[in-house]
Every structure is written in C-alpha cells, then in structure tokens.
Scaffold this motif. Sequence first.
Motif, PDB file in Angstrom:
ATOM      1  N   PHE A 185      62.344  15.426  32.437  1.00 50.36           N
ATOM      2  CA  PHE A 185      63.044  14.362  33.148  1.00 50.36           C
ATOM      3  C   PHE A 185      63.922  15.028  34.198  1.00 50.36           C
ATOM      4  N   ASP A 259      72.694   5.054  35.574  1.00 52.00           N
ATOM      5  CA  ASP A 259      71.884   5.549  34.461  1.00 52.00           C
ATOM      6  C   ASP A 259      72.834   6.241  33.495  1.00 52.00           C
ATOM      7  N   LEU A 260      73.087   5.577  32.364  1.00 56.36           N
ATOM      8  CA  LEU A 260      74.085   6.088  31.418  1.00 56.36           C
ATOM      9  C   LEU A 260      73.524   7.117  30.453  1.00 56.36           C
ATOM     10  N   SER A 293      69.317   4.854  26.594  1.00 55.25           N
ATOM     11  CA  SER A 293      68.282   5.108  25.585  1.00 55.25           C
ATOM     12  C   SER A 293      68.546   4.339  24.294  1.00 55.25           C
ATOM     13  N   ALA A 303      63.488   3.843  23.037  1.00 51.04           N
ATOM     14  CA  ALA A 303      63.400   2.673  23.912  1.00 51.04           C
ATOM     15  C   ALA A 303      64.334   2.900  25.087  1.00 51.04           C
TER      16      ALA A 303
HETATM   17  C1  LIG Z   1      68.345  11.127  28.008  1.00 46.99           C
HETATM   18  C2  LIG Z   1      68.525  10.681  29.401  1.00 46.99           C
HETATM   19  C3  LIG Z   1      67.453  10.151  30.123  1.00 46.99           C
HETATM   20  C4  LIG Z   1      66.077  10.040  29.525  1.00 46.99           C
HETATM   21  O1  LIG Z   1      66.077   9.120  28.473  1.00 46.99           O
HETATM   22  P1  LIG Z   1      64.827   9.040  27.454  1.00 46.99           P
HETATM   23  O2  LIG Z   1      65.177   7.888  26.568  1.00 46.99           O
HETATM   24  O3  LIG Z   1      64.751  10.348  26.783  1.00 46.99           O
HETATM   25  O4  LIG Z   1      63.619   8.763  28.291  1.00 46.99           O
HETATM   26  C5  LIG Z   1      67.689   9.730  31.415  1.00 46.99           C
HETATM   27  N1  LIG Z   1      68.908   9.827  31.984  1.00 46.99           N
HETATM   28  C6  LIG Z   1      69.976  10.339  31.317  1.00 46.99           C
HETATM   29  C7  LIG Z   1      71.296  10.429  32.002  1.00 46.99           C
HETATM   30  C8  LIG Z   1      69.815  10.779  29.995  1.00 46.99           C
HETATM   31  O5  LIG Z   1      70.854  11.288  29.322  1.00 46.99           O
END
Ligand SMILES: *Cc1c(COP(=O)(O)O)cnc(C)c1O
Length: 474
Positions: A185, A259-260, A293, A303
């Motif tokens: 990611f 995006d937390l 998440s 999820a």
């Molecule tokens: C963990 C995380 C993701 C990815 O989440 P998944 O549920 O593993 O797909 C994206 N952005 C941030 C900031 C994260 O901490």
Amino acid sequence: MSRVETISISSPADLPSVDRLLQDVRLASLADRLGRSCVVNGVRAVLDEGRADLAAGRKLDIAEIPDSVVAHIASMAELSLRPVLNLTGTVIHTNLGRSSLSEAAINAMTLAARQPVNLEYSLEAGKRGDRDSHLEQRICSLTGAEAATVVNNNAAAVLLVLNTLANRRNVPVSRGELVEIGDSFRLPDIMRRAGARLVEVGTTNRTHLADFEAVISERPAAILKVHTSNYAVAGFTKAVDEKELAALCRRHDVPFFIDLGSGTVVDLEQFGLPHEPTVQEALANGADLVTFSGDKLLGGPQAGVIAGRPDLIAGIKKNPMRRALRLDKMTIAALDATLALYQHPEKLAETVPSLRLLARSLENIQLTAESVERAFLGVPQDDWKVDVADCFSQIGSGALPTESLPSVAVRLTPTGPRKVMGKRLADIAASFRNLPVPVIGRMEKRAFWLDMRTLEEPNQLVDQLDAFRWPGSP
Ligand SMILES: *Cc1c(COP(=O)(O)O)cnc(C)c1O
C-alpha cells in the motif's frame, strides 16, 4: 496381494503399476473411505517422485511405496492456514491476521456461513434489498456520519473514493503524508491506479495552510489527508490543522477526505492507552469523507469503511468499481456483530479481543510470564537461560507508532560463545515454530522474547512444552 514385498529396485520399469498398488490393503481401505480418485492421485504422485529418484541414480524400496502414498494423502489433507500463537509483542499483527474476532462476531459469521441469510433481501418489502443496509445505520450512529458504505479493506476504500471523486483530476496531498503501509500500500501508487493526479504540497517535514491555499484555486477534485499511522516525523515539523484545512476546503467547495487507517471509534485513553484520532473527531473537524480499516483498532474482520457526506457516499455507491470491492456475507455478519458490541462501550475491554489485549494490566501479564517461566524451568538444560523480563508491546498495524506499551516477556538467552549467537537464536525460533500450534516470538538484544501480553491462557503454551525440543548444543 495383500502386501508388497521388500524389493529394492533401480529401474523405472520395475515400479509397480497403479492398479497393483491399489490392491495394497491399506490403500484399498483408504480408497473406500476417501474415494478412489484421491488414492489414485496419491499413488501417481508417489510414482512420479520414485521415477525422478531412480533417474537421479537413487534406489527405491517398493515396500515403502504404500507408506509414502498414505503420507502424501495425509499431507494433502492438511490445511495451509493454521492457528499460531502470536507472542511477537505486536498485538494487531498484519502477517498473523490482525484482529482476532469476538465470540459474537464468530457466531454471526458461522450462522451466515451455514444457511441462507437476508443479505440483499428486504424482509419487510419481500423483495431485493441492499447489502449496505446491515451496516450503514450502525456506522452512522456510532461515528456521527450521515452516510456510509463498506468495502473489502481500507486500501479498497481509498481506491474507490479517489476513483469516484478524482478520476483524471488533481488531488493535493502533503509531502509529509505520502505513506507506504506494510507491503504494497503506497499512497502515490494507489492514487495513480485510482486515476487521480497527485499534487504534492509542502515538504517532508513541514506543510503549511498556505501550501494548500496556493493550489486550491485550481479546483482540485478533493484534498486528501492521510493519518501517518506507521511512522512519526520528529523535530522541526508542521502539519496543517484539520479544522483549518476543512474550512479552506469548504470555502472553495472542495471535498476534504481523510484516510484514517486505524480508525478507532472510541477514545483509547479509557483503556490506559495513548490517544489515537477517532473517526468522530475527523468528522467533527470537518472531513467530508473518512476511511478506516475494520480489522485494526476496531477489532473486527478485514473491511474498509467509508463514512461521511450523503451526496458523496451516493456517488461512491454508484461507481461500478464498488461491485468488485464489495464485502461477502460472512464479513458483513462479523462486522455487524462487532459494531453491535460498541453499543456497550464499558464492556469493550472484555468483548473485543484486540482491545482486551491492549488494555490488559501489567500485573496480569506478569502472572502469566511467571507461570510460563516456571514451566520452562521444568524442562532444564544448560545452554539457555530462561527468565522474566520487562519489554514493550506495540499496537501494530500502524497505530500509535511512537508509543509503546509496557509489557512482560519470557526471555530465552543463549549462553556460551557469542559468535554463534545469531544461528542459535534462529534455531530456537525454529523450535518454537515447530510446535503443534506454532509459537512466533521475536529476536531482540541477543535473546529470544515471548511477549506474554497476547498469551491470555498460559496453557496454550505450557501444554505444548512436552513437544518442545531445545535446539542442539552449539
Ligand atoms: C492500514 C492503512 C491502510 C490500508 O488499510 P487495509 O485495511 O490494510 O487495506 C491505508 N491507509 C492507512 C493510513 C492505513 O493505516
């Protein structure tokens, strides 16, 4: 023929036929139990191996072939996904499956797996319903969001939001937040695949509101803020205040998306943990959309939740990509049951395993460590020293990267020559992985550590010690 005689052969031509082997009593009875094709496949696989051995110049004892077939069939029946004991000290460990589910979630999942459910069926109207209906209301009442939808994981949530809002359009992000989380990611890569054009703003350590003001007149599709959950920039740093950024976005009618990542919906301080930004706070600070998440601090199944403004959520629900990212019925059942537990916030430290482990008292961990240490002292040997030692656990999955939780470990330290230390630690790690329920610890400071925070039931380890083999002496 009831058994194959002991004959050593050296040519493939001397191998028995499949039919002949199937007459072996044990193989014949296996074929009765498991079906003929399974045993035939096993026989063929073993004969193939035999041919390869003979070709390589090795000899083969025909009498051993049925044993090999039985072993081959048994190994094929073994499941690849096995329970392990996570004593690494990282509580929510991505490689070990992140959160273990609550009993309520497990029960809900089992029910949904076993029989038909009203997944996309309205029992009121007697016709087709909506998959999201099971979760949306709970998410909204818990977080204060007005609308929500759920997809396969948080990476999918970010992808879907960006593809819906920002396909072929600009999205400014602070250079201090272009994160990589675990393997694969990486925010810039996800943005590109979503079709969004990344506009880097500010610098790695300092980003000011003025940096965003300078680009917002170009009418970006959204401004994205990423919770830098797995690292901290320390020293001469500045990030833009969420409320100020939200106000700027509102003035220019640009959606503000956060995006937390870990996305807790309760204040972790009530469990004696450091504060982690909550979904409620992000929304109250003015975020139009928040993603997080399901299997990190929420303690549910894998999820990705998207919560926020109804008009934006409606657009996201219409994106055809959502169909490819949707949740299955078992995950919906588990998430529904997990969210239901949050209606009893005082009980969360009992009901949600991830929170229970994180909130566990040091005294309680110490007691577990002492009883495991005693069990090890019952299996004495000279080359290793076993003791109880203070250590730090981590929450894991990126949450609260700079804070550590005091914990207690059982520490195994190799005695003797320093130069073979690395090999000896690798050997003892392998010995623990070879237990019936493999035990995963961590190597640190020239010792092997088993963090007792995540061992709630000492017997899960102690009962296995009969099977434990100390690695050979150096
Ligand atoms: C963990 C995380 C993701 C990815 O989440 P998944 O549920 O593993 O797909 C994206 N952005 C941030 C900031 C994260 O901490």
